[in-house]
Design a protein around this motif. Structure first.
Motif, short mmCIF file in Angstrom:
data_model
loop_
_atom_site.label_atom_id
_atom_site.label_comp_id
_atom_site.label_asym_id
_atom_site.label_seq_id
_atom_site.Cartn_x
_atom_site.Cartn_y
_atom_site.Cartn_z
N ALA A 82 -2.98 5.23 0.25
CA ALA A 82 -2.09 5.03 1.49
C ALA A 82 -1.20 5.98 1.33
CB ALA A 82 -1.73 3.64 -0.18
N PHE A 83 -1.33 6.83 0.08
CA PHE A 83 -0.37 8.76 -0.12
C PHE A 83 -0.64 9.06 0.84
CE2 PHE A 83 2.01 6.39 -3.26
CZ PHE A 83 3.19 7.42 -4.02
N LEU A 96 1.62 -7.85 1.08
CA LEU A 96 0.92 -7.34 2.80
C LEU A 96 0.73 -8.05 3.85
CD1 LEU A 96 -2.39 -5.41 0.61
CD2 LEU A 96 -0.07 -4.27 0.96
N LEU A 97 0.32 -7.50 5.16
CA LEU A 97 0.25 -8.26 6.26
C LEU A 97 -0.88 -8.41 6.73
CD1 LEU A 97 3.25 -5.96 7.73
CD2 LEU A 97 3.50 -7.81 6.81
N MET A 132 2.94 2.56 3.72
CA MET A 132 1.82 2.32 2.91
C MET A 132 1.36 1.68 3.32
SD MET A 132 2.76 5.29 0.24
CE MET A 132 3.64 7.08 0.26
N GLU A 133 2.48 0.16 2.60
CA GLU A 133 1.97 -0.72 2.44
C GLU A 133 0.73 -1.72 4.12
OE1 GLU A 133 3.91 -3.38 -0.01
OE2 GLU A 133 5.40 -1.24 -1.30
N HIS A 177 8.55 -3.01 -0.82
CA HIS A 177 8.99 -3.25 -1.46
C HIS A 177 8.38 -2.72 -3.13
CE1 HIS A 177 11.95 -4.13 1.12
NE2 HIS A 177 13.20 -4.13 0.22
N THR A 178 7.34 -3.02 -3.14
CA THR A 178 6.73 -2.40 -4.25
C THR A 178 5.85 -0.94 -4.56
OG1 THR A 178 5.53 -4.89 -4.08
CG2 THR A 178 4.69 -2.94 -6.08
#
Length: 353
Positions: free
Chosen positions: A347-348, A326-327, A267-268, A236-237
């Motif tokens: 990330a993009f 993050l995971l 991305m995250e 969600h960020t």
């Protein structure tokens, strides 16, 4: 299907939902009942809902325009004025029949009117059922910035009636499904795997129930989002920044919440591989799963810089820091992670491939 107790209220399902509502209305002696709908739920859901209410009560229907773009203070003011003209008092009840915009905003309207009147939420979209149904978050957007104004206030009850899903287009169902996939990623790897194998949106009751159980377990442990509840913000960020950018853009089609969050989760997940140990195998599993279901969006360099500029408005930020969830692995999240600036573009780039 058993009801789910969440803090000071209960989430009821299907026939039990109508039974609970009718018992509540019979006992509560409200002076007047206001039902908030948008133009879609007014036509598609309200007749079904009203047909199940027993008893002779004083109702007023208030209709707002549909869409995230109307989730603002101006709409709230219009509803407050209408309620005042219709003689609402502190013994009135508001029932919000709609998706996340209606339930979020309706809860906020009720929480502020005459310093607070009771409200009941009846989510009619998959997204609202699995997300807005639990936690007591109410609020509105500030311009294009998501949920900047609001309070945490609990409803009298929440009624989850899956029959309303029959009124939705496939795109709306997919939007809600993104939040369900998120529940698997942050809390339950087995659930993530089960959802991956789901080929259609029939027989969704058990999955909806499980998603609400997951969110409810988290919220009960951290009702005001001091620590654990932050895990619900995975994806969600960046996702909210993307959603906000597309909402205010004159040249891009608006993205639904789940569509933007799906991009944010890819991305995250990449950031998780870089910073918190998510394996390459699980990262690719996440990327493949979301790209199978959600259309890939093309971002220009101008788009990316504008989106990154919106990150400073994220609600999880504190002391000038942008905080990410993050995971470490699927089902194993970590909160309050700071991101080195050079990783945002990477990330993009990962999403673009």
């Amino acid at each position: 299907m058993n009801s789910i107790a969440s803090d000071s209220y209960v989430v009821h399902f299907k026939e039990k939902a109508y039974n609970a509502l009718n018992e509540h209305l019979k006992d509560a002696n409200y002076s007047k009942i206001f039902i908030l709908v948008d133009e879609n739920t007014h036509d598609l859901c309200l007749p079904l809902f009203m047909a199940e209410i027993n008893g002779d009560y004083s109702y007023e229907i208030i209709e707002i325009e549909a869409g995230e773009i109307h989730k603002n203070l101006e709409t709230c003011a219009q509803v407050w004025e209408a309620m005042s003209e219709l003689d609402a008092d502190r013994k009135s009840l508001m029932i919000n029949v709609g998706g996340g915009v209606v339930t979020d905003m309706g809860g906020f309207i009720a929480s502020c009117f005459k310093r607070g009147i009771p409200f009941i939420n009846v989510p009619t979209t998959l997204l609202a059922m699995v997300d807005a149904s639990v936690g007591g978050k109410t609020g509105i957007d500030l311009g294009a910035l998501k949920n900047q104004i609001g309070v945490i206030n609990q409803p009298q009850m929440v009624l989850v009636i899956s029959d309303f899903l029959n009124t939705l287009e496939e795109r709306q169902l997919q939007s809600g499904f993104a939040e369900m996939l998120k529940h698997g990623l942050i809390k339950d790897k087995k659930y993530w795997t089960e959802l991956q194998m789901l080929s259609n949106f029939e027989l969704m009751d058990d999955f909806i129930y499980h998603s609400i159980l997951i969110k409810n377990e988290v919220v009960l442990q951290d009702p005001t989002e001091q620590n654990l509840r932050k895990i619900l913000n995975f994806g969600h960020t960046l996702g909210h920044a993307i959603e906000s950018y597309f909402l205010e853009s004159a040249t891009h089609e608006t993205l639904l919440h789940g569509e933007a969050i799906a991009i944010g989760m890819i991305m995250e997940a990449f950031l998780s591989k870089e910073l918190t140990g998510l394996s390459v195998k699980e990262l690719e599993d996440i990327r493949t799963t979301f790209l199978k279901r959600y259309k890939k969006i093309v971002f220009t360099e101008e788009d990316i810089q504008a989106i990154l500029g919106l990150l400073k408005f994220d609600k999880k930020n504190s002391h000038g820091n942008i905080n990410f969830v993050l995971l470490r692995s699927i089902g194993n999240p970590e909160i309050d992670i700071k991101i080195p600036n050079n990783l945002y573009i990477k990330a993009f780039d990962y999403y673009k491939v």
